[in-house]
Design a protein around this motif. Sequence first.
Motif, mmCIF file in Angstrom:
data_model
loop_
_atom_site.group_PDB
_atom_site.id
_atom_site.type_symbol
_atom_site.label_atom_id
_atom_site.label_comp_id
_atom_site.label_asym_id
_atom_site.label_seq_id
_atom_site.Cartn_x
_atom_site.Cartn_y
_atom_site.Cartn_z
ATOM 1 N N GLY A 161 -1.431 1.883 -3.987
ATOM 2 C CA GLY A 161 -0.235 2.694 -3.058
ATOM 3 C C GLY A 161 0.731 3.370 -3.433
ATOM 4 N N ASP A 181 -1.017 3.908 0.995
ATOM 5 C CA ASP A 181 -1.408 2.262 1.338
ATOM 6 C C ASP A 181 -2.856 1.652 1.380
ATOM 7 O OD1 ASP A 181 -1.836 -0.727 3.132
ATOM 8 O OD2 ASP A 181 0.604 -0.588 2.499
ATOM 9 N N ASP A 227 -0.655 -7.008 2.624
ATOM 10 C CA ASP A 227 0.545 -6.602 2.213
ATOM 11 C C ASP A 227 1.662 -7.735 1.869
ATOM 12 O OD1 ASP A 227 -1.450 -4.466 1.827
ATOM 13 O OD2 ASP A 227 -0.079 -3.223 2.407
#
Length: 182
Positions: free
Chosen positions: A98, A119, A136
């Motif tokens: 990302g 992402d 994440d």
Amino acid sequence: MIPHFGENYRFHWHDLGDIELGRPNLGQQLPVAVYRLAQYTMRETLAQHFGAERAGDLLREAGWIAGREFCLNVLDRDQPLNPFIAQLQAKLKDLGIGVLRVEQADLDRLVFTLTVSEDLDCSGLPVTGTTVCDYDEGFIAGLFHAFTGRSFSAREVDCWATGDRTCRFEVAPDPHPHPAAK
């Protein structure tokens, strides 16, 4: 709050194996769909067995281990915060994870708002109204823990799956760290 369990896990970076030896023709590249197939089927299996909330917790824990190991093995922790963040941004982009940006930073309190565009986990997913980047959250908390030695929390407040075009994370020292993470 992301559960922290310190360094009491069995996985270590070397467990990833020798990819160059094992994949001399296919190399390190992998389509995003294949990564997501693994992640979202694991999420579904965990949710079926333990419920959606617990599945999210387990993905955060896995992300925390990954973030910590990534920091310890890929990044230079012996530098000030700004160069560390610059190196992190470059590595995440180079690896196709990302595009990281620091939207706000309070360096005295170590409180940040980070965004991740494109992402790996969610960009392009259907809008469901729910954030999905639990892994994440853990990854970011594990990174900051490995860099600072302090316990951190990371909470996703915007996500592609909620209709936003970037993921936004609020990152701060965790006021209630797990005892093992101290």
